[in-house]
Design an enzyme around this catalytic site. Structure first.
Site, PDB file in Angstrom:
ATOM      1  CD1 TRP A 103      41.453  39.293  58.470  1.00 25.29           C
ATOM      2  CD2 TRP A 103      43.442  39.081  57.479  1.00 25.29           C
ATOM      3  NE1 TRP A 103      42.437  39.573  59.397  1.00 25.29           N
ATOM      4  CE2 TRP A 103      43.658  39.448  58.826  1.00 25.29           C
ATOM      5  CE3 TRP A 103      44.554  38.901  56.647  1.00 25.29           C
ATOM      6  CZ2 TRP A 103      44.937  39.631  59.369  1.00 25.29           C
ATOM      7  CZ3 TRP A 103      45.829  39.089  57.185  1.00 25.29           C
ATOM      8  CH2 TRP A 103      46.011  39.436  58.522  1.00 25.29           C
ATOM      9  CG  ASP A 173      40.636  33.489  55.728  1.00 20.25           C
ATOM     10  OD1 ASP A 173      40.813  32.767  56.727  1.00 20.25           O
ATOM     11  OD2 ASP A 173      41.251  34.560  55.550  1.00 20.25           O
ATOM     12  CE  LYS A 197      44.537  35.679  63.593  1.00 21.79           C
ATOM     13  NZ  LYS A 197      44.146  35.856  62.221  1.00 21.79           N
TER      14      LYS A 197
HETATM   15  C1  PLP Z   1      44.825  36.400  60.979  1.00 16.61           C
HETATM   16  C2  PLP Z   1      44.067  36.162  59.734  1.00 16.61           C
HETATM   17  C3  PLP Z   1      44.717  35.930  58.520  1.00 16.61           C
HETATM   18  C4  PLP Z   1      46.219  35.937  58.378  1.00 16.61           C
HETATM   19  O1  PLP Z   1      46.766  34.839  58.992  1.00 16.61           O
HETATM   20  P1  PLP Z   1      48.329  34.509  58.900  1.00 16.61           P
HETATM   21  O2  PLP Z   1      48.346  33.128  59.472  1.00 16.61           O
HETATM   22  O3  PLP Z   1      49.046  35.526  59.703  1.00 16.61           O
HETATM   23  O4  PLP Z   1      48.728  34.544  57.474  1.00 16.61           O
HETATM   24  C5  PLP Z   1      43.955  35.684  57.394  1.00 16.61           C
HETATM   25  N1  PLP Z   1      42.616  35.689  57.466  1.00 16.61           N
HETATM   26  C6  PLP Z   1      41.950  35.918  58.612  1.00 16.61           C
HETATM   27  C7  PLP Z   1      40.463  35.911  58.618  1.00 16.61           C
HETATM   28  C8  PLP Z   1      42.660  36.159  59.782  1.00 16.61           C
HETATM   29  O5  PLP Z   1      42.007  36.385  60.930  1.00 16.61           O
END
Ligand code: PLP
Length: 362
Positions: A103, A173, A197
């Site tokens: 990511w 993030d 998540k």
């Molecule tokens: C799943 C995830 C993403 C991507 O998320 P989207 O909402 O599909 O763009 C980005 N960063 C992390 C840490 C993730 O677990």
């Protein structure tokens, strides 16, 4: 099938049962409104109340200081890979990224399209099975911000605290460990998280941003990508993801009222993850964790078996036993058990039991 099975999916992921039941009960007609949340105007008093409560509950849950805005946006965490540099990286400046997994790589790739990016640290050389030591993180004191991924969902490595402390705005993030433990928001400039998540369904992305950083948004950037504009309009510059926000709101209420807040949630997460890591460590090397022990994620437990054949067999038999979603991401291989806030301890216990049986028989 009306019985629920154990869902280890990395995301979209398991939601709390009381939230699903409440949403189901109120789906046909919101109490006192006579229409479903799917049908009402985002400008209606009923929806104004829903988004207001979602924000208030999230503020209470995490303890978000008053000088931060909370935004409910769309486009997933992936759009934040673009919006962060578009808003926070002025022309001619450079941003630092701490790279600990896929990511982070995604975030860097997008940021490079918009400006200068430095890797302040990386653990790519060991296929992201560890985290950098503080001494290995070389910050540029002039950096516009420093970005990191608090939990790398695919590799299963998680920072237990902020990797750096400096005056440079920290951007995180937090998609896959958002509201999984207490955090001190004041240490951050901006936090973002795709909801699917740990916070709700796909479709909403939560951004928490410090007021002074909003002033950095350059003139003339697209309105829908402009934090300042989105904040000024209370996340309703256009039609927001109403249903996703409504479910996030129910999740925040559940986290506060049913689970009792982030301290208790963290303790429960710790307990669930240690059951699983103990099982891995007690298997005489039959199960091997991907992450080094001091970097292990409490949310995504990644591990291998002695061969790919056995891994396939494990996944097939586990699925048949009602343990779904255990296949690891192809860049790591093996298995991944995602055990977010809403994942029940009983499911972890069942997996641990299954692992012991499988080892005996194979
Ligand atoms: C799943 C995830 C993403 C991507 O998320 P989207 O909402 O599909 O763009 C980005 N960063 C992390 C840490 C993730 O677990």
């Amino acid at each position: 099938m009306t019985e629920r099975i154990f869902n280890f999916s990395a995301g979209p992921a398991v939601l709390p049962e009381p939230v699903l039941k409440k949403a189901q009960a109120d789906l046909f007609a919101l109490p006192g409104v006579g229409m479903s949340v799917l049908e009402i105007s985002h400008r209606s008093a009923a929806f104004e109340q829903i988004i207001k409560e979602a924000e208030e509950d999230l503020r209470k849950l995490i303890g978000i200081p008053d000088n931060y805005k909370v935004l409910f946006l769309q486009g997933g965490a992936s759009l934040q890979f673009t919006m962060v540099p578009m808003n926070l990286l002025p022309k001619g400046a450079s941003a630092d990224y701490i790279l600990t997994g896929s990511w982070g790589q995604g975030a860097i790739k997008e940021a490079k399209k918009l400006g200068t990016v430095r890797e302040a640290a990386t653990t790519a050389d060991t296929n992201f099975n560890r985290l950098p030591q503080a001494a290995d993180i070389k910050l540029d004191p002039q950096a516009a911000y420093v970005h990191f991924t608090s939990n790398e969902t695919i590799f299963g490595v998680e920072f237990q605290e902020e990797p750096v402390s400096s005056d440079i705005p920290l951007v995180c993030d937090m998609s896959s460990n958002f509201i999984s433990r207490p955090i001190d928001v004041a240490k951050y400039g901006l936090i973002y998280a795709g909801a699917q998540k740990n916070a709700g369904p796909a479709g909403a992305t939560i951004v928490i941003v410090r007021d002074d950083l909003l002033e950095r948004s350059p003139e003339g950037i697209p309105a829908m990508l402009d934090y300042e504009n989105l904040a000024k309009n209370g996340s309703m510059y256009n039609t927001p993801p109403c249903f996703a926000i409504y479910i996030c709101g129910l999740v925040f209420k559940w986290a506060l009222n049913d689970l009792g807040g982030l301290e208790k949630i963290a303790a429960a997460n710790q307990e669930k993850a240690s059951l699983l890591y103990k099982a891995i460590d007690a298997s005489d090397g039959y199960y091997r964790g991907h992450a080094e022990s001091n970097c292990r994620s409490l949310m995504n437990v990644t591990f291998r078996l002695p061969s790919e054949e056995l891994e396939k067999k494990f996944i097939k038999e586990a699925t048949a036993a009602g343990l779904d979603g255990l296949k690891g991401h192809r860049s790591v291989g093996g298995l991944r058990a995602s055990i977010y806030n809403a994942f029940p301890k009983a499911g972890v216990e069942k997996l641990v039991e299954f692992m012991a049986d499988f080892q005996k028989q194979n």
